[in-house]
Design a protein around this motif. Structure first.
Motif, PDB file in Angstrom:
ATOM      1  N   PHE A  75       0.893  -1.310   0.028  1.00 12.93           N
ATOM      2  CA  PHE A  75      -0.135  -0.090  -0.047  1.00 12.93           C
ATOM      3  C   PHE A  75       0.808   1.092   0.188  1.00 12.93           C
ATOM      4  O   PHE A  75       1.282   1.585   1.080  1.00 12.93           O
ATOM      5  CB  PHE A  75      -0.867   0.047   1.137  1.00 12.93           C
ATOM      6  CG  PHE A  75      -2.042   1.161   1.015  1.00 12.93           C
ATOM      7  CD1 PHE A  75      -2.791   0.833   0.049  1.00 12.93           C
ATOM      8  CD2 PHE A  75      -2.057   2.220   1.541  1.00 12.93           C
ATOM      9  CE1 PHE A  75      -3.869   2.051  -0.279  1.00 12.93           C
ATOM     10  CE2 PHE A  75      -2.899   3.345   1.397  1.00 12.93           C
ATOM     11  CZ  PHE A  75      -3.751   3.102   0.586  1.00 12.93           C
ATOM     12  N   ALA A 128       0.079   4.348  -0.620  1.00 14.90           N
ATOM     13  CA  ALA A 128      -0.432   5.510  -0.396  1.00 14.90           C
ATOM     14  C   ALA A 128      -0.230   6.806  -1.200  1.00 14.90           C
ATOM     15  O   ALA A 128       0.703   7.663  -0.917  1.00 14.90           O
ATOM     16  CB  ALA A 128      -0.204   5.791   1.167  1.00 14.90           C
ATOM     17  N   PHE A 129      -0.315   6.390  -2.415  1.00 20.52           N
ATOM     18  CA  PHE A 129       0.006   7.100  -3.691  1.00 20.52           C
ATOM     19  C   PHE A 129      -0.488   8.665  -3.553  1.00 20.52           C
ATOM     20  O   PHE A 129      -0.395   9.818  -4.231  1.00 20.52           O
ATOM     21  CB  PHE A 129      -0.217   6.642  -4.817  1.00 20.52           C
ATOM     22  CG  PHE A 129       0.755   5.871  -5.447  1.00 20.52           C
ATOM     23  CD1 PHE A 129       2.148   5.764  -5.084  1.00 20.52           C
ATOM     24  CD2 PHE A 129       0.467   4.732  -6.105  1.00 20.52           C
ATOM     25  CE1 PHE A 129       3.117   4.941  -5.562  1.00 20.52           C
ATOM     26  CE2 PHE A 129       1.351   3.818  -6.940  1.00 20.52           C
ATOM     27  CZ  PHE A 129       2.649   3.791  -6.518  1.00 20.52           C
ATOM     28  N   ASP A 130      -1.372   9.070  -2.606  1.00 22.66           N
ATOM     29  CA  ASP A 130      -1.871  10.237  -2.507  1.00 22.66           C
ATOM     30  C   ASP A 130      -1.804  10.865  -0.945  1.00 22.66           C
ATOM     31  O   ASP A 130      -2.700  11.585  -0.335  1.00 22.66           O
ATOM     32  CB  ASP A 130      -3.474  10.315  -2.556  1.00 22.66           C
ATOM     33  CG  ASP A 130      -4.395   9.122  -1.946  1.00 22.66           C
ATOM     34  OD1 ASP A 130      -3.582   8.237  -1.182  1.00 22.66           O
ATOM     35  OD2 ASP A 130      -5.567   9.090  -1.756  1.00 22.66           O
ATOM     36  N   VAL A 146      -8.666  -1.486   7.333  1.00 23.53           N
ATOM     37  CA  VAL A 146      -8.621  -0.395   7.933  1.00 23.53           C
ATOM     38  C   VAL A 146      -8.804  -0.493   9.296  1.00 23.53           C
ATOM     39  O   VAL A 146     -10.094  -0.722   9.687  1.00 23.53           O
ATOM     40  CB  VAL A 146      -9.501   0.770   7.506  1.00 23.53           C
ATOM     41  CG1 VAL A 146      -9.386   2.162   7.866  1.00 23.53           C
ATOM     42  CG2 VAL A 146      -9.434   0.972   5.787  1.00 23.53           C
ATOM     43  N   VAL A 190      -4.746   3.282   7.709  1.00 22.69           N
ATOM     44  CA  VAL A 190      -4.698   2.352   6.419  1.00 22.69           C
ATOM     45  C   VAL A 190      -3.320   1.566   6.714  1.00 22.69           C
ATOM     46  O   VAL A 190      -3.126   0.247   6.530  1.00 22.69           O
ATOM     47  CB  VAL A 190      -4.578   2.816   5.140  1.00 22.69           C
ATOM     48  CG1 VAL A 190      -4.556   1.981   4.250  1.00 22.69           C
ATOM     49  CG2 VAL A 190      -6.059   3.291   5.153  1.00 22.69           C
ATOM     50  N   THR A 234      -4.215   4.292  -3.344  1.00 22.05           N
ATOM     51  CA  THR A 234      -4.460   5.368  -2.562  1.00 22.05           C
ATOM     52  C   THR A 234      -5.378   5.187  -1.366  1.00 22.05           C
ATOM     53  O   THR A 234      -6.477   4.234  -1.393  1.00 22.05           O
ATOM     54  CB  THR A 234      -4.885   6.426  -3.830  1.00 22.05           C
ATOM     55  OG1 THR A 234      -6.340   5.958  -4.087  1.00 22.05           O
ATOM     56  CG2 THR A 234      -4.087   6.759  -4.841  1.00 22.05           C
ATOM     57  N   VAL A 235      -5.167   6.214  -0.608  1.00 27.67           N
ATOM     58  CA  VAL A 235      -6.027   6.146   0.656  1.00 27.67           C
ATOM     59  C   VAL A 235      -7.470   6.488   0.238  1.00 27.67           C
ATOM     60  O   VAL A 235      -8.478   5.908   0.710  1.00 27.67           O
ATOM     61  CB  VAL A 235      -5.675   7.309   1.463  1.00 27.67           C
ATOM     62  CG1 VAL A 235      -6.613   7.386   2.767  1.00 27.67           C
ATOM     63  CG2 VAL A 235      -4.146   6.912   2.068  1.00 27.67           C
ATOM     64  N   ARG A 236      -7.681   7.359  -0.712  1.00 25.00           N
ATOM     65  CA  ARG A 236      -8.942   7.687  -1.287  1.00 25.00           C
ATOM     66  C   ARG A 236      -9.739   6.716  -1.938  1.00 25.00           C
ATOM     67  O   ARG A 236     -10.931   6.368  -1.344  1.00 25.00           O
ATOM     68  CB  ARG A 236      -8.902   8.928  -2.379  1.00 25.00           C
ATOM     69  CG  ARG A 236     -10.217   9.560  -2.843  1.00 25.00           C
ATOM     70  CD  ARG A 236      -9.902  10.525  -3.847  1.00 25.00           C
ATOM     71  NE  ARG A 236      -9.102  10.081  -5.054  1.00 25.00           N
ATOM     72  CZ  ARG A 236      -9.296   9.051  -5.836  1.00 25.00           C
ATOM     73  NH1 ARG A 236     -10.585   8.792  -6.042  1.00 25.00           N
ATOM     74  NH2 ARG A 236      -8.565   8.730  -6.808  1.00 25.00           N
ATOM     75  N   GLU A 237      -9.101   5.836  -2.737  1.00 23.99           N
ATOM     76  CA  GLU A 237      -9.968   4.699  -3.181  1.00 23.99           C
ATOM     77  C   GLU A 237     -10.112   3.577  -2.001  1.00 23.99           C
ATOM     78  O   GLU A 237     -11.083   3.096  -2.257  1.00 23.99           O
ATOM     79  CB  GLU A 237      -8.963   3.911  -4.258  1.00 23.99           C
ATOM     80  CG  GLU A 237      -8.970   4.689  -5.595  1.00 23.99           C
ATOM     81  CD  GLU A 237      -7.758   4.100  -6.387  1.00 23.99           C
ATOM     82  OE1 GLU A 237      -8.078   3.348  -7.435  1.00 23.99           O
ATOM     83  OE2 GLU A 237      -6.353   4.046  -6.077  1.00 23.99           O
ATOM     84  N   LEU A 238      -9.146   3.453  -1.338  1.00 22.97           N
ATOM     85  CA  LEU A 238      -9.390   2.485  -0.245  1.00 22.97           C
ATOM     86  C   LEU A 238     -10.762   2.856   0.473  1.00 22.97           C
ATOM     87  O   LEU A 238     -11.384   2.085   1.225  1.00 22.97           O
ATOM     88  CB  LEU A 238      -8.149   2.282   0.698  1.00 22.97           C
ATOM     89  CG  LEU A 238      -8.202   1.176   1.628  1.00 22.97           C
ATOM     90  CD1 LEU A 238      -7.981  -0.059   0.714  1.00 22.97           C
ATOM     91  CD2 LEU A 238      -7.148   1.120   2.612  1.00 22.97           C
ATOM     92  N   LEU A 239     -10.760   4.055   0.769  1.00 20.65           N
ATOM     93  CA  LEU A 239     -11.786   4.538   1.949  1.00 20.65           C
ATOM     94  C   LEU A 239     -12.993   4.531   1.222  1.00 20.65           C
ATOM     95  O   LEU A 239     -14.155   4.814   1.559  1.00 20.65           O
ATOM     96  CB  LEU A 239     -11.530   5.945   2.601  1.00 20.65           C
ATOM     97  CG  LEU A 239     -10.181   5.820   3.303  1.00 20.65           C
ATOM     98  CD1 LEU A 239      -9.821   7.132   4.117  1.00 20.65           C
ATOM     99  CD2 LEU A 239     -10.276   4.642   4.499  1.00 20.65           C
ATOM    100  N   GLU A 270     -14.128   2.628  -1.481  1.00 21.04           N
ATOM    101  CA  GLU A 270     -14.057   1.803  -2.569  1.00 21.04           C
ATOM    102  C   GLU A 270     -15.524   1.398  -3.097  1.00 21.04           C
ATOM    103  O   GLU A 270     -16.552   1.353  -2.571  1.00 21.04           O
ATOM    104  CB  GLU A 270     -13.727   0.512  -2.041  1.00 21.04           C
ATOM    105  CG  GLU A 270     -14.318  -0.037  -0.917  1.00 21.04           C
ATOM    106  CD  GLU A 270     -13.445  -1.425  -0.327  1.00 21.04           C
ATOM    107  OE1 GLU A 270     -12.890  -2.064  -1.224  1.00 21.04           O
ATOM    108  OE2 GLU A 270     -13.873  -2.013   0.901  1.00 21.04           O
TER     109      GLU A 270
END
Lengths: 430, 557
Positions: free
Chosen positions: A13, A15-17, A56, A82, B401-406, B408
């Motif tokens: 993971f 975390a590309f963002d 999460v 995460v 990405t955190v955005r996609e994971l949260l 989904e």
């Protein structure tokens, strides 16, 4: 098709963002080239290696470990939940026996996060390994565990969390604290209370390379593990001992990391630091994963790898041997006696949160007990928050300590002296 | 009028569609030794009463390359590989003329070791001595910098009839996949081109225009001219034909699971908001992963011909196939026989089914009707459990990405679409096992051919830009050029779309109804020390897949 000798679950993971700040070493780009290398190598096409999505974790998973005196939402971002969740997922795959080995290549890192959290320090806010391990213990009972921290920086956070815990052996091999952040991790730091001897520090001199690290592993770490006989071995796998790392001074290599992983043979690997994002991480991560899965890694090397130019000089070699001998001796013959039951052992600490520019003043005490690890109490005030108190009743806590813990927490609440009164009860009745 | 021909393992189906209506159908046995004749007969059947000249476009879904690969009927292709550090490249050895050549490029496309030209020449002359005339040139990270593949290719050119350069196949990562894909492409090139020659002269002889397309596994077509240099993209297009056909016959705009129930196996597909789901990475063939893009499809060993038997007191169906049903003269009972006995079907000679199932029941002291029912529900449950397992695996696909994971997007099929011989009789038990209502399109007997006929041309490309190095490249199109430091993500998106449309235009693909969409984009600031030195931009865009037009008669939802 290439087959792995051991089934291995990888939670990757990147975390590309998410970044601490745009040019901070802990930024979006950190695992980009690692991703490129792993994808080009087809690591997830290897039969037996599977990729999994992180869980999460929730607030309760963090608060099972830490006294979060700082504001939760401001300190713990979704990416922390995460990153911890990635470690938990890797652990879950192993504990549910869906794979033999688990690895969490997640960011941000966590090993500088201590028991008390007043902010962000050393790029860490919460301790990924501790959140993972306590998640495991809350589901599978008090498993005897060794955490071997091979990050270049001393894992002072993990050390602090498990300082008194006889069921968690913490071994850290790192660059000497006199030459690198956080400045701690000397052989005389060896745990407290009933956890005496269960903290082992091996500070290596700048310039240590393959021979030195493998010497520490073979002559100190492996014999200690042999004696301790943990049921679970976790590797905090920082990759900043690499010869190209911009913020450290060691000379370790991808081949060395792979060999170390092979010999240590951990159950779960959790990525910590490592900031040579183009020249080290792609190769080191590849080497670690292949070695963990029991697959040939002999062709994994940096494009400019030259073991001869990286080798330690004779003086450094002798120094390393001496340090390793000291650490070994301190484990087998801890020179501090066990505390007298019924007394409070006390420590005062001043902790600086470099990432957030906060200073914490801490008074910690533990009730020495001959039948359990004892109640742990931390009174903490920081440059941005007033006095708070945290009380922890450990797993395997005895009846007397349990009652004492609840009494202290209750009285602290009544007194009105504290901004927050936090209670962690790891052996609730019933 | 447009024609679709699906050359399958047993049958070749064909349809002729005119203004959204199916005007002719054909179903003939496939002549494996002469596929051109199969195409010819299908076309003649379709155009019997009409002028063949009215056919403006033919799409073929052909098993030619797949069969050649699976049966190993391949031309020897020389494989020359530049690896550099990483997994031992010998693990990817393929074919009888595999050669490693020194040289390496890193993940950013920087050369870290030049090509060892002496090793290259030695490999080339060994291939020449063996009479090798087709080649695959593959280098690690070639989509980031194709220089090494181009050098290998140049040195081989004087002695080669055809060379596949890895970076022209795809911009996607996967060194081992690239090697296998390039090898397959080179090894079926000559065979495929002979077929293409014959197919175009057959069409010409019937007075059909030159617009011949080949169906790909990704639910799109490519012009015949492109298939001549990328024949590997024609492999395993059968499932794509089915899923495109079912979309034409039964359009849905929700999450759905589609099951094509065959004789030996059933194929399972998924639609997300009505759009077919893709395979991650690329299709696997003959135990090797490739970079050939493909729709997601999984086979399960349950079909009409699956063997019904008792195993330790329990009724079991499949995965073994023994032959057609007893109802049509075979010796062992199958799922089709169980469907007959349970009263759900009346296929062939029902009394023979009763005999077979009856005997099995008698041997195990069971009631034949109950045994048949249990066999049907065993089969339905086996398929349903597989569908659930696949849905869980799809929802476990990683995101970065955190955005996609949260936030989904989970796949939750709300519709079940069935096709294939026993679809009618399995609709109820399958719907019950999955808890979803089943729908069955009309004309599903030729759905594959309809899918082939109506599928749009597609193409997917990747663009990379590294403004620190000052390079933009689209490997699959052979584009590589300098860009200024201020090159942005929107510049890249625009360039990618323009280059893609230009390519289609030069291939003579009509651009009416063609829509280009960006399916992935990302930009990373590249930092050295504590300052930003450039941007790393990645774009993937494609011609949106879909149908040329909807069928007039099948608007259901």
């Amino acid at each position: 098709m290439i087959c792995a000798a051991r089934t291995t679950g990888i939670v990757f993971f990147p975390a590309f963002d998410w970044a601490i700040s745009p040019t901070h070493p802990e930024r979006e780009e950190r695992l980009l080239y690692t991703y490129d290398q792993l994808a080009e190598e087809g690591i997830f096409d290897i039969d037996g290696i599977t990729e999994a999505k992180p869980d999460v974790v929730g607030k309760e998973d963090i608060e099972r470990v830490h006294f979060l005196f700082a504001d939760f939402d401001r300190t713990v971002t979704p990416s922390h939940l995460v990153a911890c969740g990635g470690a938990v997922k890797a652990a879950r795959l192993v504990m549910e026996k869906r794979v033999e080995k688990g690895a969490a290549l997640v960011r941000p890192p966590g090993h500088h996060a201590m028991k008390s959290v007043q902010g962000n320090r050393g790029f860490c806010a919460v301790n990924n390994e501790a959140v993972m391990l306590e998640w495991i213990r809350s589901h599978y009972g008090p498993i005897r565990t060794a955490i071997v921290d091979t990050d270049c920086h001393h894992g002072d956070g993990t050390q602090d969390i498990y300082w008194y815990d006889p069921d968690t052996l913490y071994i850290s091999v790192h660059q000497d604290g006199r030459t690198l952040y956080p400045g701690s991790g000397f052989p005389d730091e060896k745990g407290g209370g009933r956890g005496i001897g269960k903290t082992v520090n091996i500070p290596l001199p700048p310039g240590t390379s393959e021979e030195g690290f493998l010497h520490a592993l073979e002559h100190t770490i492996l014999p200690i593990l042999e004696d301790y006989k943990p049921d679970l071995v976790i590797n905090s796998a920082g990759q900043d001992n690499h010869y190209t790392d911009p913020i450290t001074n060691m000379r370790f290599t991808a081949q060395g990391y792979a060999r170390l992983t092979e010999l240590l043979n951990p159950d779960i690997v959790v990525l910590e630091g490592g900031y040579s994002i183009q020249d080290a991480l792609p190769y080191v991560n590849l080497g670690i994963i292949l070695a963990l899965a029991g697959t040939d890694y002999s062709h994994v090397r940096e494009p400019d790898y030259d073991p001869d130019s990286l080798r330690e000089d004779g003086e450094t070699r002798e120094y390393i041997k001496a340090v390793c001998d000291t650490a070994l001796r301190e484990y087998f013959v801890p020179s501090v006696p066990l505390p007298e039951p019924g007394r409070f052992l006390e420590r005062e600490k001043r902790i600086y949160y470099d990432t957030d520019c906060i200073t914490e003043h801490q008074k910690e005490s533990i009730l020495a007990c001959d039948s359990c690890p004892g109640v742990r109490i931390i009174k903490s005030r920081s440059s941005s928050r007033p006095l708070s108190i945290g009380v922890e009743i450990p797993m395997k806590g005895c009846e007397r300590c349990r009652e004492e813990g609840h009494r202290i927490a209750g009285e602290s609440k009544k007194s009105g002296r504290y901004e927050k009164v936090l209670l962690i009860d790891r052996c609730p009745q019933g | 009028m447009i024609a679709g021909i699906d050359i399958g393992g047993t049958h070749t189906d064909a349809v002729l569609v005119d203004n959204g209506r199916i005007v002719a159908k054909s179903k003939i046995p496939t002549l494996h030794e002469d596929l051109v004749k199969t195409v010819q007969r299908s076309l003649t059947n379709l155009t019997e009463k009409k002028k063949a000249g009215g056919v403006t476009r033919i799409t073929l879904s052909t098993t030619l390359a797949t069969n050649a690969l699976v049966e190993g009927a391949l031309e020897t292709a020389g494989v020359l590989v530049c690896s550099g550090p990483g997994i031992d490249p010998l693990k990817y050895s393929i074919g009888p003329a595999f050669h490693l050549v020194g040289g390496s490029v890193d993940h950013r496309g920087r050369e870290t070791e030049p090509v060892d030209t002496r090793e290259l020449d030695r490999a080339a002359s060994e291939c020449r001595e063996k009479g090798v005339r087709v080649f695959a040139c593959v280098a690690k990270f070639s989509p980031r910098n194709p220089a090494h593949e181009l050098l290998l290719s140049r040195r081989l050119a004087p002695h080669a009839d055809f060379i596949t350069e890895g970076h022209r196949l795809s911009g996607m990562p996967g060194f081992g996949r690239r090697i296998a894909t390039a090898y397959y492409n080179a090894a079926v090139w000559r065979l495929f081109n002979r077929f293409a020659d014959a197919a175009s002269s057959t069409a010409a002889a019937l007075g059909i225009g030159p617009d011949i397309h080949i169906l790909k596994a990704d639910g799109g077509t490519m012009p015949l001219s492109e298939s001549r240099i990328l024949p590997v993209l024609s492999i395993l297009s059968g499932p794509a034909a089915s899923i495109m056909g079912i979309q034409a016959l039964f359009p849905v705009n929700r999450d759905a699971v589609c099951i094509d129930i065959g004789g030996t196996t059933s194929d399972i597909f998924f639609l997300a908001d009505g759009v077919p789901l893709f395979e991650r990475g690329g299709i696997a063939l003959d135990g090797r992963n490739t970079l050939v893009p493909s729709l997601f499809s999984k086979s399960i060993g349950v079909g009409g011909d699956s063997h019904v038997r008792m195993e330790s007191g329990r009724v079991t169906v499949g995965p073994r196939r023994l032959g057609p049903a007893m109802a049509t003269g075979d010796k062992a009972p199958t799922l089709t026989d169980a469907l007959n006995v349970s009263g759900r079907a009346a296929y062939g000679d029902v009394s023979r089914s009763q005999g077979g199932i009856g005997l099995l029941a008698k041997q195990h002291g069971a009631d034949p009707g109950r045994l048949a029912d249990e066999a049907v529900s065993f089969a339905a449950n086996a398929v349903a459990r597989e569908v659930e397992r696949l849905v869980a695996a799809i929802n476990e696909r990683p995101v970065y990405t955190v955005r996609e994971l949260l936030h989904e997007r989970r796949l939750v099929p709300e519709r079940l679409l069935l096709m294939g011989g026993p679809a009618d009789c399995l609709a109820k038990p399958l719907g019950a096992a999955l808890g979803i209502e089943a729908g069955i399109p009309e004309h599903f007997d030729v759905a594959n051919a309809i899918g082939a006929a109506l599928t749009k041309p597609t193409r997917c490309i990747e663009l990379f830009a590294d403004t620190a190095i000052g390079i933009m490249s689209v490997p699959a199109l052979g584009v590589r050029k300098a860009v200024p430091a201020g090159y942005t993500e929107s510049d890249a998106e625009r360039d990618a779309a323009r280059l893609l449309l230009d390519r289609l235009k030069t291939q003579g693909v009509g651009l009416g109804g063609v829509e280009v969409e960006t399916t992935y984009k990302s930009t990373f600031s590249m930092v050295e020390g504590f300052s930003t030195v450039g941007r790393n931009i990645r774009i993937r865009c494609q011609v949106k897949p879909g149908l040329l037009y909807d069928l007039v008669e099948n608007k259901k939802e």
